[in-house]
Design a protein around this motif. Structure first.
Motif, PDB file in Angstrom:
ATOM      1  N   PHE A 107       0.844  -1.188   0.000  1.00 11.25           N
ATOM      2  CA  PHE A 107       0.000   0.000   0.000  1.00 11.25           C
ATOM      3  C   PHE A 107       0.883   1.242   0.000  1.00 11.25           C
ATOM      4  N   ASN A 108       0.402   2.313  -0.620  1.00  9.72           N
ATOM      5  CA  ASN A 108       1.201   3.532  -0.775  1.00  9.72           C
ATOM      6  C   ASN A 108       1.058   4.445   0.437  1.00  9.72           C
ATOM      7  N   CYS A 109       1.251   3.872   1.632  1.00  8.30           N
ATOM      8  CA  CYS A 109       1.098   4.680   2.852  1.00  8.30           C
ATOM      9  C   CYS A 109       2.241   5.675   3.015  1.00  8.30           C
ATOM     10  N   ASP A 110       3.435   5.311   2.548  1.00  7.46           N
ATOM     11  CA  ASP A 110       4.601   6.188   2.690  1.00  7.46           C
ATOM     12  C   ASP A 110       4.345   7.542   2.028  1.00  7.46           C
ATOM     13  N   ALA A 111       3.801   7.503   0.812  1.00 13.01           N
ATOM     14  CA  ALA A 111       3.530   8.750   0.091  1.00 13.01           C
ATOM     15  C   ALA A 111       2.485   9.584   0.819  1.00 13.01           C
ATOM     16  N   LEU A 129       1.787   9.527   4.152  1.00 14.81           N
ATOM     17  CA  LEU A 129       2.397  10.071   5.369  1.00 14.81           C
ATOM     18  C   LEU A 129       3.345  11.222   5.059  1.00 14.81           C
ATOM     19  N   ALA A 130       4.009  11.146   3.900  1.00 10.43           N
ATOM     20  CA  ALA A 130       4.951  12.203   3.518  1.00 10.43           C
ATOM     21  C   ALA A 130       4.260  13.537   3.320  1.00 10.43           C
ATOM     22  N   SER A 131       2.948  13.520   3.075  1.00 15.20           N
ATOM     23  CA  SER A 131       2.204  14.770   2.881  1.00 15.20           C
ATOM     24  C   SER A 131       1.751  15.388   4.205  1.00 15.20           C
ATOM     25  N   LEU A 132       1.939  14.688   5.318  1.00 13.55           N
ATOM     26  CA  LEU A 132       1.420  15.161   6.600  1.00 13.55           C
ATOM     27  C   LEU A 132       2.277  16.226   7.284  1.00 13.55           C
ATOM     28  N   PRO A 133       3.620  16.123   7.312  1.00 16.35           N
ATOM     29  CA  PRO A 133       4.405  17.112   8.075  1.00 16.35           C
ATOM     30  C   PRO A 133       4.220  18.522   7.519  1.00 16.35           C
ATOM     31  N   CYS A 134       3.856  19.457   8.400  1.00 14.97           N
ATOM     32  CA  CYS A 134       3.684  20.844   7.957  1.00 14.97           C
ATOM     33  C   CYS A 134       4.431  21.828   8.844  1.00 14.97           C
ATOM     34  N   ASN A 135       5.080  21.356   9.902  1.00 14.78           N
ATOM     35  CA  ASN A 135       5.885  22.228  10.744  1.00 14.78           C
ATOM     36  C   ASN A 135       6.992  21.417  11.396  1.00 14.78           C
ATOM     37  N   ILE A 136       7.866  22.089  12.109  1.00 20.02           N
ATOM     38  CA  ILE A 136       9.039  21.426  12.690  1.00 20.02           C
ATOM     39  C   ILE A 136       8.637  20.384  13.726  1.00 20.02           C
ATOM     40  N   ASP A 137       7.642  20.689  14.535  1.00 18.79           N
ATOM     41  CA  ASP A 137       7.211  19.715  15.550  1.00 18.79           C
ATOM     42  C   ASP A 137       6.725  18.427  14.903  1.00 18.79           C
ATOM     43  N   ASP A 138       5.954  18.559  13.816  1.00 13.14           N
ATOM     44  CA  ASP A 138       5.509  17.368  13.079  1.00 13.14           C
ATOM     45  C   ASP A 138       6.701  16.573  12.564  1.00 13.14           C
ATOM     46  N   ALA A 139       7.657  17.300  11.993  1.00 11.52           N
ATOM     47  CA  ALA A 139       8.818  16.634  11.397  1.00 11.52           C
ATOM     48  C   ALA A 139       9.611  15.867  12.440  1.00 11.52           C
ATOM     49  N   VAL A 140       9.804  16.480  13.616  1.00 14.43           N
ATOM     50  CA  VAL A 140      10.578  15.825  14.680  1.00 14.43           C
ATOM     51  C   VAL A 140       9.900  14.537  15.135  1.00 14.43           C
ATOM     52  N   ILE A 141       8.560  14.546  15.193  1.00 12.95           N
ATOM     53  CA  ILE A 141       7.822  13.350  15.628  1.00 12.95           C
ATOM     54  C   ILE A 141       7.782  12.289  14.528  1.00 12.95           C
ATOM     55  N   LEU A 142       7.431  12.719  13.316  1.00 11.77           N
ATOM     56  CA  LEU A 142       7.200  11.756  12.238  1.00 11.77           C
ATOM     57  C   LEU A 142       8.481  11.174  11.658  1.00 11.77           C
ATOM     58  N   ILE A 143       9.607  11.889  11.779  1.00 12.37           N
ATOM     59  CA  ILE A 143      10.839  11.328  11.218  1.00 12.37           C
ATOM     60  C   ILE A 143      11.249  10.074  11.991  1.00 12.37           C
ATOM     61  N   GLU A 144      10.917  10.050  13.285  1.00  7.16           N
ATOM     62  CA  GLU A 144      11.212   8.858  14.084  1.00  7.16           C
ATOM     63  C   GLU A 144      10.410   7.665  13.584  1.00  7.16           C
ATOM     64  N   ILE A 145       9.149   7.902  13.262  1.00 11.82           N
ATOM     65  CA  ILE A 145       8.309   6.832  12.704  1.00 11.82           C
ATOM     66  C   ILE A 145       8.851   6.391  11.346  1.00 11.82           C
ATOM     67  N   GLU A 148      11.885   4.177  11.801  1.00 11.95           N
ATOM     68  CA  GLU A 148      11.528   2.847  12.309  1.00 11.95           C
ATOM     69  C   GLU A 148      10.911   1.983  11.215  1.00 11.95           C
ATOM     70  N   GLU A 149      10.093   2.595  10.369  1.00 16.54           N
ATOM     71  CA  GLU A 149       9.373   1.848   9.342  1.00 16.54           C
ATOM     72  C   GLU A 149      10.070   1.873   7.988  1.00 16.54           C
ATOM     73  N   THR A 150      11.300   2.450   7.961  1.00 16.39           N
ATOM     74  CA  THR A 150      12.055   2.629   6.706  1.00 16.39           C
ATOM     75  C   THR A 150      11.178   3.245   5.618  1.00 16.39           C
ATOM     76  N   ALA A 151      10.433   4.293   6.009  1.00 16.39           N
ATOM     77  CA  ALA A 151       9.554   5.005   5.081  1.00 16.39           C
ATOM     78  C   ALA A 151      10.355   6.110   4.402  1.00 16.39           C
ATOM     79  N   HIS A 152      10.861   5.834   3.212  1.00 17.71           N
ATOM     80  CA  HIS A 152      11.782   6.735   2.516  1.00 17.71           C
ATOM     81  C   HIS A 152      11.168   8.108   2.260  1.00 17.71           C
ATOM     82  N   HIS A 153       9.930   8.132   1.748  1.00 20.12           N
ATOM     83  CA  HIS A 153       9.311   9.405   1.407  1.00 20.12           C
ATOM     84  C   HIS A 153       9.005  10.243   2.640  1.00 20.12           C
ATOM     85  N   LEU A 154       8.561   9.581   3.700  1.00 15.45           N
ATOM     86  CA  LEU A 154       8.248  10.307   4.931  1.00 15.45           C
ATOM     87  C   LEU A 154       9.505  10.952   5.511  1.00 15.45           C
TER      88      LEU A 154
END
Length: 559
Positions: A41-45, A47-63, A66-72
């Protein structure tokens, strides 16, 4: 819900039609419950559209890691890097870059590269060369090395940092290793390290040895002047300025010599020469102190305000007058209206004229951040793209702005007209005198007599006179402002017409040494081709294509 104590677990059919989850979503959920992965499933793409600020990026980059989500991870990195250098002060963000473990995790998703860490370490060094963050980023840079040139570049960054941290012995060892590998500039680093350890004569001999082994250039004389005696020092400084008038040290050194002789006005005149074509914080500071010595307090305050425009956090204790005055006025206006975007924009135009790109970009970013409307923000973003060489993106921003509100063009016009006001000689007389060369020449002559900033006026007047007179005007423009590239290109073309090929290439090389412009690299490549030096031609083409990969003329020439 389906396997525990809920009512649904006891039924044979569960109705999910009213819970807002799509069929595809349910299939993904079912697959994840069995495999703990969502490869199909194209979940990586998404999720990559979700980060919109630094706080989002700091949280989501960890995910993402962990999930080897290249686009995220790429999306989060884009957000983090867009906030440089401020993000260097964010501990949560820096942990993704600074530790060996973090670098390995980034590498696992294809985002830990030599160029990434070179970029990060370069920004960190510009902010604080000796900080702990800089040290760790340089260590990670060394771990990313794969090719010989990368190793040389990595060592260069490391030894510069060691020298700044006064770790002279280790710095000397690094410089010596690089020099043995053929990196000529590292010889100067060895000399500096030796000098700092009290070995002045040894440093002098080392730099002196370069003159017999390599082509003589300005920085060699400047470097040797640091270790010579008083008489030889001044001679080397003057020669360095003759070879490369863009070096700032000769002007500052001669100014201090004048101060020692109690000739303060002459010292100010020396600093005026360098400020005439390049804003340097230390030069503005020095001239401010000299103005105070002359009891010219208004001039001192003007320079201090201009200095604070370049470096807002500059600590004093640790030329063009009307432009510097303009910077001072804008700085004062910003004290009263710090959120007025147009003031920041106009400040950026003045700074760009004086080759202060970093300060100008900071002002442009402030203009964007303080935008009061969407179309205004797009205009400033367009300028940022344009000034960083991204013309397609700049055009896209302009089109979006016009689509929102056509008066956005008015803002662009105001900024451009302000730039023209700051430098009247940029308004080409050919607009008024299309076929009246004599009238245009006379008009420019009058402007030269009135203008304080004369370099561009001499350059423009050269367009309306005979070849010999044009040469004289362009030579004068270079003396007043060595950073203007047009005079070098013109002189090179004249030399090429006279079949003086080597001299033509040398003229272009002088300009390329301080501004590796796409068109100058392309022109020098064409010169090399006409000289049958195909290896040098290809080298210049490849360098030009690094600046503009799609430049068709250069691609054709390279082929």
């Amino acid at each position: 819900m389906l396997c525990g104590g809920f009512a649904e677990s006891a039924t044979t059919r569960v109705d999910f039609s009213l819970n807002g989850i799509s069929v595809e979503g349910m299939r993904a959920l079912e697959a994840y419950s069995r495999t703990r992965r969502l490869d199909s499933f194209n979940c990586d793409a998404y999720l990559a559209s979700l980060p919109c600020n630094i706080d989002d990026a700091v949280i989501l980059i960890e995910i993402g890691l962990e999930e080897t989500a290249h686009h995220l991870v790429a999306s989060c990195l884009r957000l983090l890097l867009s906030e440089l250098p401020g993000i260097l002060q964010n501990p949560a963000a820096m942990k993704f870059f600074c530790s060996s473990e973090a670098r390995e995790r980034l590498a696992a998703v294809g985002h830990a590269s030599f160029m990434l860490y070179y970029f990060l370490s370069q920004v960190a060094m510009e902010e604080n060369m000796v900080s702990h963050i800089t040290v760790m980023l340089l260590e990670r840079l060394g771990e990313c090395v794969e090719e010989t040139w990368q190793k040389a570049l990595s060592l260069r960054q490391l030894r510069c940092m060691l020298l700044k941290r006064k770790n002279f012995k280790d710095a000397q060892l690094c410089f010596e290793a690089a020099a043995e590998a053929g990196h000529v500039y590292s010889v100067a680093g060895v000399a500096r390290a030796k000098y700092k350890q009290g070995q002045q004569y040894s440093a002098y001999l080392l730099i002196n040895s370069l003159f017999s082994k390599h082509k003589t250039v300005g920085w060699m004389f400047q470097e040797r002047s640091l270790y010579g005696m008083a008489g030889q020092k001044l001679k080397d400084v003057n020669t360095a300025a003759e070879f490369d008038p863009t070096l700032s040290f000769p002007y500052k050194y001669r100014a201090l010599v004048e101060v020692e002789e109690k000739r303060i006005k002459e010292a100010v005149s020396e600093i005026d020469k360098i400020v005439g074509f390049k804003f340097l914080p230390e030069c503005l500071e020095l001239r401010a102190w000299l103005s105070i010595a002359l009891e010219d307090y208004e001039g001192a305050m003007r320079d201090i305000r201009a200095l604070l425009t370049l470096e807002p956090d500059y600590l004093l204790f640790k030329g063009r007058v009307d432009d510097i005055g303009s910077l001072a006025v804008i700085h004062q206006m910003l004290d009263n209206e710090p959120t007025k975007s147009l003031l920041w924009f106009r400040q950026s135009l003045l700074l760009l004229r004086w080759n202060s790109q970093k300060a100008a970009m900071r002002s442009l970013q402030m203009a964007r951040n303080n935008s009061c409307s969407e179309h205004e923000r797009l205009v400033y973003e367009g300028w940022i793209f344009y000034d960083t060489g991204n013309s397609k993106e700049a055009l896209s921003m302009a089109e979006k702005s016009i689509a929102i509100q056509r008066s956005g063009c008015k803002l662009l016009y105001e900024g451009t007209s302000h730039q023209a006001y700051a430098s009247p000689s940029r308004v080409s007389p050919c607009v008024l005198f299309k076929n009246q060369r004599k009238a245009a020449y006379d008009e420019m002559t009058q402007l030269i007599e009135k203008a304080r900033y004369k370099a561009s006026a001499y350059e423009k007047r050269s367009e309306y006179c005979a070849r010999e007179m044009a040469q004289n005007d362009l030579n004068m423009a270079t003396r007043l402002d060595p950073l203007r590239t047009y005079p070098y290109r013109y002189r090179a073309a004249v030399l090429m017409d006279d079949q003086k090929y080597i001299e033509a290439v040398e003229e272009l090389t002088r300009a390329i040494s301080f501004r590796p412009d796409l068109h100058m690299l392309h022109l020098r490549a064409a010169f090399y081709e006409s000289m049958m030096d195909f290896e040098s031609a290809v080298r210049d083409c490849e360098a030009a294509l690094c600046l503009e990969p799609t430049h068709l003329d250069t691609i054709d020439l390279c082929r």
